[in-house]
Design an enzyme around this catalytic site. Structure first.
Site, short mmCIF file in Angstrom:
data_model
loop_
_atom_site.label_atom_id
_atom_site.label_comp_id
_atom_site.label_asym_id
_atom_site.label_seq_id
_atom_site.Cartn_x
_atom_site.Cartn_y
_atom_site.Cartn_z
CG ASP A 1 41.54 31.79 35.55
OD1 ASP A 1 41.89 32.37 36.58
OD2 ASP A 1 40.46 31.17 35.43
CE LYS B 1 40.04 29.39 39.85
NZ LYS B 1 39.39 30.58 40.44
N GLY C 1 33.45 30.62 33.40
CA GLY C 1 33.53 29.81 32.18
C GLY C 1 32.42 30.06 31.18
NE ARG D 1 23.37 47.07 38.09
CZ ARG D 1 23.53 48.39 38.04
NH1 ARG D 1 23.40 49.12 39.13
NH2 ARG D 1 23.84 48.98 36.90
N GLY E 1 32.94 35.46 34.19
CA GLY E 1 32.23 35.83 32.97
C GLY E 1 32.78 37.05 32.24
N GLY F 1 39.08 34.82 33.58
CA GLY F 1 39.34 33.39 33.52
C GLY F 1 39.48 32.93 32.09
CB SER F 2 37.20 30.94 30.00
OG SER F 2 36.89 30.21 31.17
#
Lengths: 300, 190
Positions: free
Chosen positions: A30, A87, A159, A171, A220, A241-242
């Site tokens: 990102d 996005k 995030g 899983r 995450g 991402g973050s």
């Protein structure tokens, strides 16, 4: 490779999924500025996701999160030579049309943005540009593929810097696939009904023992070991991402996650990649986020 | 007489690796994932697969594999596909970047455009995929053009080095003519 990703001739991977095949074994990052896009490319990212804000800032900002401004996406496309994704909101096919007109390489119909339609996702078959969508389980993944998604990813909980939800989704999909491969043909229709998934796709999963399109991890991922964990659980590429630009030293984190992803099953290299990085992004425990605020619950 | 199967090492730092397996096996080769110097030395021939050339370059340097690859490319057959073709061309444009310079080719990256310009095409009777593909702008003397598409060479060969700017590995009729030709060459080089 599987039949769903084939064209009408029946023996070649759909050109949309073809690009996803090229992104395998990589890291998609990102970015919110052309400078960050350059850092990502120099670190070895296989693609970038052009955004106005990373998910952790979207969480903080509140309000309505929409498609990024076209100028930002275009500036990033002009800066890097790797594929650029962007996005749109769930169900917002007009945003998707704008992104296609810009010429992005992939559209993420994403729960990170505020949904535009609570009942219907975009009919992705209508587009020439390929789509990636998130899923928490096999039924959800097959619904999105039925609508034309060329690539799947876990939803995770964006995030948060917390890998627990991405692991849960990886899983879950693995378990759902294993269960289907053990069913006999008579049981398949009931399974399709229970999953809420198209019967033909459930049949394909039974035949092939895998998702009909590539499956990447997202939501995450904050460290090289997080990336290695997702890859060992069967993800074929990771979205970060973050985790990169909210860390203490983004360039180092970006390179380290690329390194760990390439050799995800070699702990010595993951160890090497994990050293000297400084602090990772500050994470959030999932229990701190109210059920109604969880992005993974957006879409169905 | 039992022929030894050539070990075809697919450089697996990033990109489309696994789709080569059924093609190589159908052509009588042994598919092998190579990521380390030791694995590189054990292979009889190499495929530099499709993927992102900038990522592959970065990882080749990060893991210190440049010299061992360059050394082995001098002695054994190499096939560069799309990103792999970019890695072995002499000159790379859009943007300029480092390469192994195995063939006198000038390659322009993403020259058809972006993903919206990706397409299927029939090359020598076999359906293949051009995905954000490069275009070969110039090929030096001694490089044989095996196929053209829209007026530019897309399948070339010189000595032990083969190049395709397209992907035959995403087609599920095994083996592709390109895999068959490459495995033949690898077998002859044993």
């Amino acid at each position: 490779m599987s039949k769903i990703s084939q064209n009408n001739a029946g023996n070649i991977v759909n050109i949309k999924t073809g690009l996803a095949e090229m992104l395998k074994g990589g890291v998609i990052m990102d970015v919110v500025t052309p400078d960050q896009a350059k850092v990502a490319e120099d670190a070895g990212a296989v693609a970038v996701m052009a955004l106005e804000r990373v998910p952790s800032d979207i969480r903080k900002a509140g309000g309505v999160a929409r498609m990024s401004p076209p100028e930002l996406v275009q500036a990033i496309m002009e800066t890097v030579s790797i594929p650029v994704m962007a996005k749109c909101r769930i169900g917002h096919f007009a945003e998707a049309q704008v992104l296609e007109a810009i010429g992005v390489d992939y559209i993420d119909e994403s729960e990170v943005l505020t949904p535009a339609d609570e009942d219907y996702h975009i009919n992705k078959h209508d587009f020439k540009v390929p789509f990636v969508c998130g899923a928490k389980n096999l039924g959800e993944a097959l619904r999105r593929i039925g609508e034309g998604a060329a690539l799947m990813r876990t939803k995770g909980e964006p995030g948060t810097g917390n890998i627990v939800e991405a692991v849960r989704h990886l899983r879950q999909i693995n378990q759902d696939i294993k269960r289907i491969t053990r069913l006999d043909d008579q049981e398949l229709m009931t399974e399709a009904k229970n999953l809420g998934a198209p019967f033909e796709l459930v049949k394909l999963v039974k035949e092939q023992g895998r998702l009909p399109v590539p499956n990447f991890a997202a939501g995450g991922i904050a460290t090289p070991a997080d990336a290695a964990l997702c890859m060992q659980l069967g993800a074929e590429t990771v979205f970060v991402g973050s985790g990169i630009f909210k860390s203490e030293s983004p360039a180092k984190f970006a390179q380290a996650i690329v390194k760990a992803t390439a050799h995800y099953n070699d702990p010595k290299i993951v160890l090497e990649a994990s050293k000297g990085l400084g602090e990772a992004m500050r994470g959030t425990d999932i229990s701190e986020i109210e059920e109604t605020m969880r992005m993974a619950n957006r879409g169905w | 007489m039992v022929l030894k199967k050539p070990i075809i090492g697919v450089l697996a730092l990033q990109g489309a690796v696994e789709p080569h397996r059924p093609h190589l096996e159908a052509a009588g080769g042994e598919f092998r994932i190579v990521k380390t110097a030791e694995q590189i030395r054990e292979a009889d021939a190499y495929i530099l697969p499709g993927g992102e050339s900038t990522t592959m370059l970065k990882l080749i340097e990060t893991f210190g594999l440049w010299d061992v690859l360059a050394q082995n490319f001098k002695e054994k057959p190499v096939w560069g596909i799309c990103a792999g073709a970019i890695l072995i061309a002499e000159t790379v444009k859009n943007p300029e970047q480092k390469s192994f310079k195995l063939l006198p080719l000038t390659v322009e990256r993403n020259a058809y455009g972006r993903q919206l310009d990706s397409h299927h095409a029939n090359i020598k009777g076999y359906e293949v995929s051009f995905i954000r593909a490069p275009i070969i702008k110039d090929a030096g003397p001694g490089v044989e053009v095996l196929a053209e598409h829209q007026g530019t060479p897309v399948w070339l060969q010189s000595g032990k080095v083969m190049v395709t700017t397209f992907h035959p590995e995403l087609t599920m009729t095994y083996p592709s003519p390109m895999h068959a030709a490459f495995v033949d060459q690898a077998r002859q080089s044993l």
